[in-house]
Write a protein that holds these residues in place. Structure first.
Motif, PDB file in Angstrom:
ATOM      1  N   UNK A  13       0.841  -1.186   0.000  1.00  0.00           N
ATOM      2  CA  UNK A  13       0.000   0.000   0.000  1.00  0.00           C
ATOM      3  C   UNK A  13       0.874   1.233   0.000  1.00  0.00           C
ATOM      4  N   UNK A  14       0.367   2.306  -0.548  1.00  0.00           N
ATOM      5  CA  UNK A  14       1.131   3.539  -0.661  1.00  0.00           C
ATOM      6  C   UNK A  14       0.313   4.691  -0.114  1.00  0.00           C
ATOM      7  N   UNK A  15       0.980   5.692   0.409  1.00  0.00           N
ATOM      8  CA  UNK A  15       0.362   6.938   0.799  1.00  0.00           C
ATOM      9  C   UNK A  15      -0.577   6.827   1.988  1.00  0.00           C
ATOM     10  N   UNK A  16      -1.757   7.411   1.784  1.00  0.00           N
ATOM     11  CA  UNK A  16      -2.731   7.481   2.873  1.00  0.00           C
ATOM     12  C   UNK A  16      -3.225   6.113   3.310  1.00  0.00           C
ATOM     13  N   UNK A  17      -3.411   5.151   2.417  1.00  0.00           N
ATOM     14  CA  UNK A  17      -3.865   3.817   2.778  1.00  0.00           C
ATOM     15  C   UNK A  17      -2.864   3.111   3.685  1.00  0.00           C
ATOM     16  N   UNK A  18      -1.581   3.334   3.415  1.00  0.00           N
ATOM     17  CA  UNK A  18      -0.558   2.720   4.268  1.00  0.00           C
ATOM     18  C   UNK A  18      -0.631   3.274   5.684  1.00  0.00           C
ATOM     19  N   UNK A  19      -0.848   4.600   5.793  1.00  0.00           N
ATOM     20  CA  UNK A  19      -0.972   5.180   7.134  1.00  0.00           C
ATOM     21  C   UNK A  19      -2.202   4.646   7.856  1.00  0.00           C
ATOM     22  N   UNK A  20      -3.315   4.464   7.138  1.00  0.00           N
ATOM     23  CA  UNK A  20      -4.525   3.902   7.765  1.00  0.00           C
ATOM     24  C   UNK A  20      -4.286   2.466   8.261  1.00  0.00           C
ATOM     25  N   UNK A  21      -3.635   1.674   7.443  1.00  0.00           N
ATOM     26  CA  UNK A  21      -3.359   0.299   7.841  1.00  0.00           C
ATOM     27  C   UNK A  21      -2.425   0.238   9.044  1.00  0.00           C
ATOM     28  N   UNK A  22      -1.478   1.164   9.106  1.00  0.00           N
ATOM     29  CA  UNK A  22      -0.555   1.210  10.240  1.00  0.00           C
ATOM     30  C   UNK A  22      -1.285   1.575  11.524  1.00  0.00           C
ATOM     31  N   UNK A  23      -2.241   2.485  11.431  1.00  0.00           N
ATOM     32  CA  UNK A  23      -3.012   2.863  12.628  1.00  0.00           C
ATOM     33  C   UNK A  23      -3.934   1.735  13.081  1.00  0.00           C
ATOM     34  N   UNK A  24      -4.478   0.961  12.142  1.00  0.00           N
ATOM     35  CA  UNK A  24      -5.372  -0.145  12.500  1.00  0.00           C
ATOM     36  C   UNK A  24      -4.634  -1.394  12.959  1.00  0.00           C
ATOM     37  N   UNK A  25      -3.339  -1.453  12.737  1.00  0.00           N
ATOM     38  CA  UNK A  25      -2.587  -2.670  13.072  1.00  0.00           C
ATOM     39  C   UNK A  25      -2.501  -2.889  14.580  1.00  0.00           C
ATOM     40  N   UNK A  26      -2.552  -1.829  15.358  1.00  0.00           N
ATOM     41  CA  UNK A  26      -2.427  -1.987  16.814  1.00  0.00           C
ATOM     42  C   UNK A  26      -3.668  -2.640  17.439  1.00  0.00           C
ATOM     43  N   UNK A  27      -4.784  -2.732  16.730  1.00  0.00           N
ATOM     44  CA  UNK A  27      -6.005  -3.332  17.271  1.00  0.00           C
ATOM     45  C   UNK A  27      -6.152  -4.811  16.901  1.00  0.00           C
ATOM     46  N   UNK A  28      -5.185  -5.377  16.211  1.00  0.00           N
ATOM     47  CA  UNK A  28      -5.213  -6.797  15.850  1.00  0.00           C
ATOM     48  C   UNK A  28      -6.516  -7.179  15.131  1.00  0.00           C
ATOM     49  N   UNK A  29      -6.857  -6.408  14.133  1.00  0.00           N
ATOM     50  CA  UNK A  29      -8.068  -6.657  13.359  1.00  0.00           C
ATOM     51  C   UNK A  29      -7.760  -7.669  12.271  1.00  0.00           C
ATOM     52  N   UNK A  30      -8.594  -8.715  12.180  1.00  0.00           N
ATOM     53  CA  UNK A  30      -8.428  -9.752  11.166  1.00  0.00           C
ATOM     54  C   UNK A  30      -9.671  -9.758  10.293  1.00  0.00           C
ATOM     55  N   UNK A  31      -9.502  -9.741   9.008  1.00  0.00           N
ATOM     56  CA  UNK A  31     -10.624  -9.725   8.082  1.00  0.00           C
ATOM     57  C   UNK A  31     -10.972 -11.167   7.697  1.00  0.00           C
ATOM     58  N   UNK A  32     -12.251 -11.554   7.864  1.00  0.00           N
ATOM     59  CA  UNK A  32     -12.738 -12.884   7.501  1.00  0.00           C
ATOM     60  C   UNK A  32     -13.869 -12.698   6.510  1.00  0.00           C
ATOM     61  N   UNK A  33     -13.773 -13.383   5.403  1.00  0.00           N
ATOM     62  CA  UNK A  33     -14.779 -13.260   4.357  1.00  0.00           C
ATOM     63  C   UNK A  33     -16.021 -14.049   4.744  1.00  0.00           C
ATOM     64  N   UNK A  34     -17.185 -13.452   4.680  1.00  0.00           N
ATOM     65  CA  UNK A  34     -18.426 -14.119   5.000  1.00  0.00           C
ATOM     66  C   UNK A  34     -18.805 -15.096   3.895  1.00  0.00           C
ATOM     67  N   UNK A  35     -19.125 -16.320   4.328  1.00  0.00           N
ATOM     68  CA  UNK A  35     -19.494 -17.333   3.371  1.00  0.00           C
ATOM     69  C   UNK A  35     -20.936 -17.157   2.929  1.00  0.00           C
ATOM     70  N   UNK A  36     -21.190 -17.408   1.675  1.00  0.00           N
ATOM     71  CA  UNK A  36     -22.541 -17.256   1.146  1.00  0.00           C
ATOM     72  C   UNK A  36     -23.357 -18.521   1.382  1.00  0.00           C
ATOM     73  N   UNK A  37     -24.662 -18.375   1.600  1.00  0.00           N
ATOM     74  CA  UNK A  37     -25.578 -19.481   1.805  1.00  0.00           C
ATOM     75  C   UNK A  37     -26.270 -19.771   0.475  1.00  0.00           C
ATOM     76  N   UNK A  38     -26.095 -20.957  -0.013  1.00  0.00           N
ATOM     77  CA  UNK A  38     -26.696 -21.319  -1.282  1.00  0.00           C
ATOM     78  C   UNK A  38     -28.152 -21.713  -1.099  1.00  0.00           C
ATOM     79  N   UNK A  39     -28.951 -21.365  -2.056  1.00  0.00           N
ATOM     80  CA  UNK A  39     -30.362 -21.709  -1.984  1.00  0.00           C
ATOM     81  C   UNK A  39     -30.638 -23.187  -2.078  1.00  0.00           C
ATOM     82  N   UNK A  40     -29.727 -23.943  -2.678  1.00  0.00           N
ATOM     83  CA  UNK A  40     -29.952 -25.380  -2.812  1.00  0.00           C
ATOM     84  C   UNK A  40     -29.879 -26.095  -1.481  1.00  0.00           C
ATOM     85  N   UNK A  41     -29.094 -25.543  -0.545  1.00  0.00           N
ATOM     86  CA  UNK A  41     -28.987 -26.168   0.774  1.00  0.00           C
ATOM     87  C   UNK A  41     -30.327 -26.115   1.494  1.00  0.00           C
ATOM     88  N   UNK A  42     -31.014 -24.984   1.439  1.00  0.00           N
ATOM     89  CA  UNK A  42     -32.313 -24.855   2.089  1.00  0.00           C
ATOM     90  C   UNK A  42     -33.330 -25.777   1.444  1.00  0.00           C
TER      91      UNK A  42
END
Length: 424
Positions: A13-42
């Motif tokens: 990352x460059x510029x402002x995004x890098x500074x934002x990521x650096x500030x958020x790093x101290x909170x130990x935030x982990x991004x998890x992708x939400x899984x989609x629910x298929x209609x066939x399962x229901x």
């Protein structure tokens, strides 16, 4: 594109995004992708678990035109206690109504007609029910110490006495006017208040047209003169300060009533004031020195558990202190409390080994006429020969003892023991 995913997963990352990521790093935030629910399962789940119902589907909510529902407050349960008293003078009935707010309403009635004890109990129950109906009570709990009335009304006992059947029928007719009513048996020891009301109504004499108004029962945990002789005063003076002031100057306490003044004049005649020391007259002619609270505690400790203190009981401790020439107004009560709190007296006091049940003497008219048999075991650890039980028999007249040990005790072995050691 998800901006949060882009921010946390982009390798560089460059510029402002890098500074934002650096500030958020101290909170130990982990991004998890939400899984989609298929209609066939229901769909597969519904096909696997079909619902057998022939009713048509209706997506209209019931009572959807109702905006809100008001729930009425549930009326509390009232309680009534009843008891009757039949004595040599007359008969009386006592009733106590207790509101859901714990307000007591006592009532007592005098019965001027001949009736048995069970009839009086029924009459007291009827008066309690009628009083509750007159107030408008709908939920009631009835308690009484008469097992005949309670169990006959509950239907557990049959009513065989002809005089009680009309009373039972009247009680059952009044029960229909309540939406909820229960009858429970109450121990006599827990029903003393109503018992006192019934006894009072049967013993007090009053005319046919008269009515005794309710009276107040209050509690007093100390005598009326305690503020002047039985405790320390407000200003920290000892308990005998008012006596000294009266003997020396004839002065009464500021807040003393006429009764307190009369008692102080009579009580002060038992004391002598000599050189600022107050003495108490005794029956044997010895003048006892009056001591304050601190001095009395020291005397108790020295006499009871001092160098020559024998740890005597409360009565002997009070007599010993009087014999030594000391006095204070709560001497006996303080001795009792001091002995109760003495640790050594609690450990080494004489224990009275009284059996829990009454012992019955077994007499034997002649030798070998009465035997007692008992079994001891299992004995752990076992004996060297593996025996665990001991069968014992003792003759009451001569105290002759016969014993035998066994590895396993059966009825046949007991019969053989009796035949070999006692009969033959």
């Amino acid at each position: 594109m998800d901006p949060i995913k882009y921010l946390f997963e982009k390798p560089a990352l460059m510029g402002r995004l890098a500074r934002w990521l650096l500030l958020l790093a101290e909170f130990n935030i982990v991004y998890i992708t939400q899984k989609s629910i298929k209609g066939s399962v229901i769909a597969e789940h519904l096909s696997t678990h079909p619902v057998v119902d022939t009713r048509p589907l209706n997506d209209i909510f019931l009572d959807e035109d109702v905006v809100s529902i008001e729930v009425e407050d549930e009326v509390g349960i009232w309680k009534t206690f009843f008891d009757g008293a039949a004595n040599h003078k007359d008969c009386g009935a006592g009733v106590l109504l207790i509101t859901p707010e714990r307000l007591n309403m006592p009532m007592a009635y005098r019965l001027d007609f001949e009736c048995t004890n069970n009839m009086v109990e029924y009459k007291a129950c009827l008066m309690g029910l009628k009083a509750a109906i007159s107030i408008g009570v709908k939920r009631l709990e009835v308690y009484g110490d008469s097992s005949i009335v309670i169990y006959q009304v509950q239907g557990k006992w049959k009513t065989k006495e002809e005089k009680l059947k009309p009373y039972q029928g009247c009680v059952e007719s009044l029960m229909k006017q309540f939406t909820e009513i229960t009858f429970d048996y109450f121990q006599r020891d827990n029903n003393r208040f109503v018992d006192a009301l019934a006894t009072l109504a049967s013993m007090v004499d009053f005319g046919p047209g008269e009515q005794i108004q309710p009276f107040i029962i209050d509690r007093r945990d100390h005598p009326s003169h305690q503020g002047f002789v039985n405790a320390l005063t407000v200003d920290g003076r000892p308990w005998f300060a008012h006596i000294v002031d009266f003997i020396r100057e004839g002065k009464y306490p500021a807040d003393a009533t006429q009764g307190d003044k009369r008692f102080l004049r009579r009580y002060a005649t038992q004391f002598i004031l000599h050189e600022d020391i107050l003495y108490k007259r005794s029956f044997d002619g010895v003048q006892l020195v009056c001591v304050d609270e601190d001095q009395s505690q020291t005397i108790l400790e020295q006499v009871h558990q001092g160098i020559c203190g024998p740890h005597m009981n409360a009565c002997m401790l009070a007599k010993k202190i009087l014999h030594l020439g000391y006095f204070w107004n709560t001497l006996e009560a303080d001795c009792i409390e001091f002995v109760k709190k003495c640790h050594q007296c609690q450990i080494f006091s004489i224990h009275i080994h009284v059996p829990p049940t009454e012992l019955h003497t077994l007499s034997s008219p002649w030798p070998f006429s009465t035997w007692g048999i008992d079994v001891n075991g299992k004995i752990n650890p076992k004996a060297s020969n593996g025996h665990e039980f001991v069968l014992e028999a003792i003759e009451y007249f001569t105290k002759w003892v016969e014993t035998q040990s066994y590895a396993k005790l059966t009825a046949a072995k007991v019969a053989k023991f009796l035949q070999e050691h006692i009969i033959c």
